[in-house]
Design a protein around this motif. Structure first.
Motif, PDB file in Angstrom:
ATOM      1  N   MET A  55       0.860  -1.190   0.000  1.00 29.64           N
ATOM      2  CA  MET A  55       0.000   0.000   0.000  1.00 29.64           C
ATOM      3  C   MET A  55       0.894   1.236   0.000  1.00 29.64           C
ATOM      4  SD  MET A  55      -3.145   0.971   2.554  1.00 29.64           S
ATOM      5  CE  MET A  55      -2.337   0.711   4.103  1.00 29.64           C
ATOM      6  N   ALA A  56       1.621   1.449  -1.084  1.00 30.28           N
ATOM      7  CA  ALA A  56       2.525   2.592  -1.177  1.00 30.28           C
ATOM      8  C   ALA A  56       1.780   3.822  -1.672  1.00 30.28           C
ATOM      9  CB  ALA A  56       3.664   2.261  -2.129  1.00 30.28           C
ATOM     10  N   ASP A  57       1.905   4.912  -0.954  1.00 28.33           N
ATOM     11  CA  ASP A  57       1.303   6.166  -1.384  1.00 28.33           C
ATOM     12  C   ASP A  57       2.162   6.781  -2.483  1.00 28.33           C
ATOM     13  OD1 ASP A  57      -0.757   5.834   0.429  1.00 28.33           O
ATOM     14  OD2 ASP A  57       0.219   6.995   1.983  1.00 28.33           O
ATOM     15  N   ILE A  58       1.672   7.864  -3.075  1.00 30.37           N
ATOM     16  CA  ILE A  58       2.400   8.523  -4.155  1.00 30.37           C
ATOM     17  C   ILE A  58       2.617   9.992  -3.789  1.00 30.37           C
ATOM     18  CG2 ILE A  58       0.282   9.002  -5.474  1.00 30.37           C
ATOM     19  CD1 ILE A  58       1.991   8.479  -8.030  1.00 30.37           C
ATOM     20  N   THR A  59       3.797  10.502  -4.076  1.00 35.69           N
ATOM     21  CA  THR A  59       4.102  11.895  -3.781  1.00 35.69           C
ATOM     22  C   THR A  59       3.617  12.780  -4.932  1.00 35.69           C
ATOM     23  OG1 THR A  59       6.255  11.852  -4.866  1.00 35.69           O
ATOM     24  CG2 THR A  59       6.196  11.227  -2.515  1.00 35.69           C
ATOM     25  N   ILE A  78      -4.728   5.501  -8.612  1.00 31.71           N
ATOM     26  CA  ILE A  78      -4.248   6.632  -7.822  1.00 31.71           C
ATOM     27  C   ILE A  78      -5.482   7.409  -7.392  1.00 31.71           C
ATOM     28  CG2 ILE A  78      -2.877   8.738  -7.802  1.00 31.71           C
ATOM     29  CD1 ILE A  78      -1.123   7.395  -9.990  1.00 31.71           C
ATOM     30  N   ILE A  79      -5.613   7.636  -6.093  1.00 34.83           N
ATOM     31  CA  ILE A  79      -6.778   8.354  -5.591  1.00 34.83           C
ATOM     32  C   ILE A  79      -6.329   9.585  -4.821  1.00 34.83           C
ATOM     33  CG2 ILE A  79      -8.307   6.359  -5.541  1.00 34.83           C
ATOM     34  CD1 ILE A  79      -7.715   6.019  -2.616  1.00 34.83           C
ATOM     35  N   HIS A  80      -7.194  10.596  -4.838  1.00 30.47           N
ATOM     36  CA  HIS A  80      -6.868  11.810  -4.094  1.00 30.47           C
ATOM     37  C   HIS A  80      -8.129  12.481  -3.579  1.00 30.47           C
ATOM     38  CE1 HIS A  80      -8.040  15.430  -6.397  1.00 30.47           C
ATOM     39  NE2 HIS A  80      -7.983  14.633  -7.449  1.00 30.47           N
ATOM     40  N   CYS A  81      -7.913  13.353  -2.599  1.00 32.36           N
ATOM     41  CA  CYS A  81      -8.973  14.196  -2.053  1.00 32.36           C
ATOM     42  C   CYS A  81      -8.351  15.562  -1.792  1.00 32.36           C
ATOM     43  CB  CYS A  81      -9.576  13.582  -0.789  1.00 32.36           C
ATOM     44  SG  CYS A  81      -8.402  13.384   0.576  1.00 32.36           S
ATOM     45  N   LYS A  82      -8.867  16.293  -0.836  1.00 32.31           N
ATOM     46  CA  LYS A  82      -8.327  17.623  -0.540  1.00 32.31           C
ATOM     47  C   LYS A  82      -6.959  17.548   0.129  1.00 32.31           C
ATOM     48  CE  LYS A  82      -9.391  21.916   1.872  1.00 32.31           C
ATOM     49  NZ  LYS A  82     -10.324  22.610   2.759  1.00 32.31           N
ATOM     50  N   SER A  83      -6.853  16.709   1.174  1.00 28.54           N
ATOM     51  CA  SER A  83      -5.600  16.668   1.933  1.00 28.54           C
ATOM     52  C   SER A  83      -5.027  15.267   2.122  1.00 28.54           C
ATOM     53  CB  SER A  83      -5.814  17.301   3.309  1.00 28.54           C
ATOM     54  OG  SER A  83      -6.731  16.529   4.064  1.00 28.54           O
ATOM     55  N   GLY A  84      -5.773  14.253   1.762  1.00 23.65           N
ATOM     56  CA  GLY A  84      -5.297  12.878   1.887  1.00 23.65           C
ATOM     57  C   GLY A  84      -6.094  12.005   2.820  1.00 23.65           C
ATOM     58  N   ALA A  85      -6.897  12.593   3.715  1.00 22.24           N
ATOM     59  CA  ALA A  85      -7.627  11.798   4.714  1.00 22.24           C
ATOM     60  C   ALA A  85      -8.734  10.959   4.087  1.00 22.24           C
ATOM     61  CB  ALA A  85      -8.202  12.707   5.793  1.00 22.24           C
ATOM     62  N   ARG A 121      -3.076   3.708  -4.563  1.00 22.90           N
ATOM     63  CA  ARG A 121      -2.101   4.685  -4.061  1.00 22.90           C
ATOM     64  C   ARG A 121      -2.793   6.012  -3.756  1.00 22.90           C
ATOM     65  NH1 ARG A 121       3.125   4.762  -7.598  1.00 22.90           N
ATOM     66  NH2 ARG A 121       3.974   5.408  -5.595  1.00 22.90           N
ATOM     67  N   ASN A 122      -2.548   6.517  -2.566  1.00 23.53           N
ATOM     68  CA  ASN A 122      -3.121   7.775  -2.094  1.00 23.53           C
ATOM     69  C   ASN A 122      -2.126   8.900  -2.372  1.00 23.53           C
ATOM     70  OD1 ASN A 122      -4.202   9.913  -0.605  1.00 23.53           O
ATOM     71  ND2 ASN A 122      -4.299   8.793   1.315  1.00 23.53           N
TER      72      ASN A 122
END
Length: 100
Positions: free
Chosen positions: A1-5, A61-68, A86-87
């Motif tokens: 479950m590696a996040d992405i920068t 790859i998923i995203h929101c406003k801040s990551g939560a 990946r978040n």
């Protein structure tokens, strides 16, 4: 479950390497600003997971406003058998703040 920068995402976007990108914010947030991702608000994911069911083995790859919220979506999708979710660390706020 590696996040992405943000830096990795921007580089991959420039190279056309981002295939499945999901925004889990609300529709009004998406209308104000978006990165070109498919909109599936966090609360809709359990009801709309069938739309992405065939992507269980594919990088999402998923995203929101801040990551939560994206983190919650990531955990849910992994519990449903998705293997490469990946978040985006810091969400769209970090993406917009990064000037490199």
């Amino acid at each position: 479950m590696a996040d992405i920068t943000v830096k990795e995402l921007k580089e991959r976007m420039l190279n056309g390497e981002v295939k499945y990108f999901i925004d889990v914010r609300e529709e009004w947030e998406f209308e104000e600003d978006n990165l070109g991702a498919k909109l599936i608000p966090l609360g809709d994911i359990p009801h709309r997971v069938t739309e992405i069911e065939e992507l269980k083995e594919t990088e999402l790859i998923i995203h929101c406003k801040s990551g939560a919220r994206a983190g919650r979506a990531q955990k849910y999708l992994i519990s449903r058998g998705f293997t490469n979710v990946r978040n985006l660390i810091g969400g769209i706020e970090a993406f917009r703040a990064d000037q490199d």
